[in-house]
Design an enzyme around this catalytic site. Sequence first.
Site, PDB file in Angstrom:
ATOM      1  N   ASN A   1       0.693  -1.016  -0.066  1.00  0.00           N
ATOM      2  CA  ASN A   1      -0.080   0.007  -0.124  1.00  0.00           C
ATOM      3  C   ASN A   1       0.775   1.209   0.145  1.00  0.00           C
ATOM      4  O   ASN A   1       1.319   1.456   1.004  1.00  0.00           O
ATOM      5  CB  ASN A   1      -1.039   0.033   1.267  1.00  0.00           C
ATOM      6  CG  ASN A   1      -1.595   1.201   1.434  1.00  0.00           C
ATOM      7  OD1 ASN A   1      -1.632   1.991   0.429  1.00  0.00           O
ATOM      8  ND2 ASN A   1      -2.476   1.358   2.594  1.00  0.00           N
ATOM      9  N   TRP A   2       1.042   1.803  -1.074  1.00  0.00           N
ATOM     10  CA  TRP A   2       2.205   3.155  -1.289  1.00  0.00           C
ATOM     11  C   TRP A   2       1.484   4.342  -0.520  1.00  0.00           C
ATOM     12  O   TRP A   2       1.881   5.189  -0.378  1.00  0.00           O
ATOM     13  CB  TRP A   2       2.328   3.098  -2.969  1.00  0.00           C
ATOM     14  CG  TRP A   2       3.040   2.297  -3.205  1.00  0.00           C
ATOM     15  CD1 TRP A   2       3.748   1.130  -2.809  1.00  0.00           C
ATOM     16  CD2 TRP A   2       3.534   2.302  -4.801  1.00  0.00           C
ATOM     17  NE1 TRP A   2       4.419   0.544  -3.868  1.00  0.00           N
ATOM     18  CE2 TRP A   2       4.382   1.150  -4.950  1.00  0.00           C
ATOM     19  CE3 TRP A   2       3.267   2.865  -5.840  1.00  0.00           C
ATOM     20  CZ2 TRP A   2       4.873   0.741  -6.288  1.00  0.00           C
ATOM     21  CZ3 TRP A   2       3.685   2.905  -6.981  1.00  0.00           C
ATOM     22  CH2 TRP A   2       4.602   1.716  -7.435  1.00  0.00           C
ATOM     23  N   LYS A   3       0.134   4.239  -0.168  1.00  0.00           N
ATOM     24  CA  LYS A   3      -0.462   5.129   0.053  1.00  0.00           C
ATOM     25  C   LYS A   3      -0.489   6.622  -0.756  1.00  0.00           C
ATOM     26  O   LYS A   3      -0.432   6.182  -1.869  1.00  0.00           O
ATOM     27  CB  LYS A   3      -0.150   5.827   1.814  1.00  0.00           C
ATOM     28  CG  LYS A   3      -0.265   4.363   2.560  1.00  0.00           C
ATOM     29  CD  LYS A   3      -0.145   4.719   3.904  1.00  0.00           C
ATOM     30  CE  LYS A   3      -0.160   3.218   4.806  1.00  0.00           C
ATOM     31  NZ  LYS A   3      -0.283   3.511   6.276  1.00  0.00           N
TER      32      LYS A   3
ATOM     33  N   SER B   1       3.612  -1.967  10.456  1.00  0.00           N
ATOM     34  CA  SER B   1       5.292  -1.658  10.858  1.00  0.00           C
ATOM     35  C   SER B   1       6.041  -3.000  10.386  1.00  0.00           C
ATOM     36  O   SER B   1       6.888  -3.620  11.057  1.00  0.00           O
ATOM     37  CB  SER B   1       5.728  -1.269  12.233  1.00  0.00           C
ATOM     38  OG  SER B   1       5.078   0.035  12.336  1.00  0.00           O
TER      39      SER B   1
ATOM     40  N   GLU C   1      -6.896   4.761   7.994  1.00  0.00           N
ATOM     41  CA  GLU C   1      -7.011   5.780   7.492  1.00  0.00           C
ATOM     42  C   GLU C   1      -8.084   6.546   6.681  1.00  0.00           C
ATOM     43  O   GLU C   1      -8.393   7.627   6.961  1.00  0.00           O
ATOM     44  CB  GLU C   1      -5.521   6.313   6.545  1.00  0.00           C
ATOM     45  CG  GLU C   1      -4.423   5.934   7.506  1.00  0.00           C
ATOM     46  CD  GLU C   1      -3.335   5.454   6.700  1.00  0.00           C
ATOM     47  OE1 GLU C   1      -2.875   5.693   5.306  1.00  0.00           O
ATOM     48  OE2 GLU C   1      -2.096   5.169   7.346  1.00  0.00           O
TER      49      GLU C   1
ATOM     50  N   GLY D   1       2.781   2.553  11.049  1.00  0.00           N
ATOM     51  CA  GLY D   1       3.889   3.806  10.700  1.00  0.00           C
ATOM     52  C   GLY D   1       4.263   4.158  12.081  1.00  0.00           C
ATOM     53  O   GLY D   1       4.995   5.149  11.889  1.00  0.00           O
TER      54      GLY D   1
ATOM     55  N   HIS E   1      -9.481   0.899   5.074  1.00  0.00           N
ATOM     56  CA  HIS E   1      -8.312   1.045   5.713  1.00  0.00           C
ATOM     57  C   HIS E   1      -8.586   2.122   6.636  1.00  0.00           C
ATOM     58  O   HIS E   1      -9.589   2.960   6.540  1.00  0.00           O
ATOM     59  CB  HIS E   1      -7.180   1.636   4.581  1.00  0.00           C
ATOM     60  CG  HIS E   1      -5.973   1.638   5.227  1.00  0.00           C
ATOM     61  ND1 HIS E   1      -5.492   2.708   5.839  1.00  0.00           N
ATOM     62  CD2 HIS E   1      -4.893   0.717   5.004  1.00  0.00           C
ATOM     63  CE1 HIS E   1      -4.206   2.466   6.540  1.00  0.00           C
ATOM     64  NE2 HIS E   1      -3.548   1.443   6.008  1.00  0.00           N
TER      65      HIS E   1
ATOM     66  N   GLU F   1      -4.912  -4.749  10.734  1.00  0.00           N
ATOM     67  CA  GLU F   1      -3.938  -3.767  10.919  1.00  0.00           C
ATOM     68  C   GLU F   1      -4.320  -2.937  12.143  1.00  0.00           C
ATOM     69  O   GLU F   1      -5.226  -1.922  12.134  1.00  0.00           O
ATOM     70  CB  GLU F   1      -4.163  -2.818   9.759  1.00  0.00           C
ATOM     71  CG  GLU F   1      -3.472  -3.443   8.345  1.00  0.00           C
ATOM     72  CD  GLU F   1      -3.146  -2.240   7.485  1.00  0.00           C
ATOM     73  OE1 GLU F   1      -2.152  -2.578   6.647  1.00  0.00           O
ATOM     74  OE2 GLU F   1      -3.784  -1.417   7.142  1.00  0.00           O
TER      75      GLU F   1
ATOM     76  N   GLY G   1       2.777  -0.734   4.238  1.00  0.00           N
ATOM     77  CA  GLY G   1       2.987   0.521   4.007  1.00  0.00           C
ATOM     78  C   GLY G   1       4.505   0.973   3.631  1.00  0.00           C
ATOM     79  O   GLY G   1       4.961   0.865   2.513  1.00  0.00           O
ATOM     80  N   GLY G   2       5.117   1.607   4.661  1.00  0.00           N
ATOM     81  CA  GLY G   2       6.537   2.286   4.491  1.00  0.00           C
ATOM     82  C   GLY G   2       7.250   1.275   3.696  1.00  0.00           C
ATOM     83  O   GLY G   2       8.084   1.885   2.754  1.00  0.00           O
TER      84      GLY G   2
HETATM   85  P1  13P Z   1       3.095   0.623   7.639  1.00  0.00           P
HETATM   86  O1  13P Z   1       3.851  -0.512   6.961  1.00  0.00           O
HETATM   87  O2  13P Z   1       3.848   1.876   7.225  1.00  0.00           O
HETATM   88  O3  13P Z   1       3.099   0.544   8.991  1.00  0.00           O
HETATM   89  O4  13P Z   1       1.641   0.893   7.226  1.00  0.00           O
HETATM   90  C1  13P Z   1       0.727  -0.221   7.224  1.00  0.00           C
HETATM   91  C2  13P Z   1      -0.213   0.197   6.623  1.00  0.00           C
HETATM   92  O5  13P Z   1      -1.317   1.117   6.727  1.00  0.00           O
HETATM   93  C3  13P Z   1      -0.645  -0.702   5.212  1.00  0.00           C
HETATM   94  O6  13P Z   1      -1.968  -0.632   4.771  1.00  0.00           O
END
Ligand code: 13P
Length: 250
Positions: free
Chosen positions: A10-12, A211, A98, A173, A96, A167, A232-233
């Site tokens: 997930n590149w956000k 994470s 967010e 993050g 998600h 999640e 994510g990251g």
């Molecule tokens: P991180 O891997 O950056 O913690 O993000 C997780 C996430 O929200 C994937 O959808």
Amino acid sequence: MTREKLLAANWKLNLPAEGIGAYCSAMRGRPNAGFDLVLAPPAPFLELLVRESKEAGEGFAVGAQNSSQHDSGAFTGEVSARMIAGLGARYAIVGHSERRTIFGENDEAVGLKLAKASDAGLVPIFCVGESQETRDAGNTLDWLHRQVTTAMAVAARSFPRLVVAYEPIWAIGTGRNAKNPEIREAHQAIAGLVAPLVPADCRLSILYGGSVKADNAAEIASLEEVDGFLVGGASLVSSSFLAIWGAMRG
Ligand code: 13P
């Protein structure tokens, strides 16, 4: 119900610093590990990634980070599940945290999005997870119960293939991934909640997200309750994402 491995990026609202072309090149030529690897870019890049995926001999699949609960109409800024599927994407992240916390999506909206994604032939990556406050109050399992059952009841669809991503919000993050017993308990609960709501031959994946990095992926992937990750990251650099893929492949 059969369980299936899956790894999703997930590149956000980010793009890989190395560039999309270089990133996708790095995804090519991997040996077939027997499970899908999904890249979910910001919406304007879906079409490019589908093209890159074809050039990579379908070496990865493409997913949207969100899709609308509406098909068409006066919904400024929305993108429908049918439009996403029409571009050649195969997955859609739905619900998600967010989207829920920043953009106010509730369980009903998430359920409608699950329905539309399913009707469009997309595989939903249905995200659930508790806040730190909910965990501290000892309400994690009740929270997951509500998130899963409300959205699935609103969706009222028979999912031949479903991905649920656990999640925990406090792990996203923060560099503080959930511990193995926390992950196992949540994944077991999710599997138990989903089982009566999907067909007997449903192909289910329960992913962990929060994470996940190259250096903790192998340990978490070794848990039998974990079918893969939503990253994510660490998905923004091809080498670290591929290291997670390697850890899952074992
Ligand atoms: P991180 O891997 O950056 O913690 O993000 C997780 C996430 O929200 C994937 O959808």
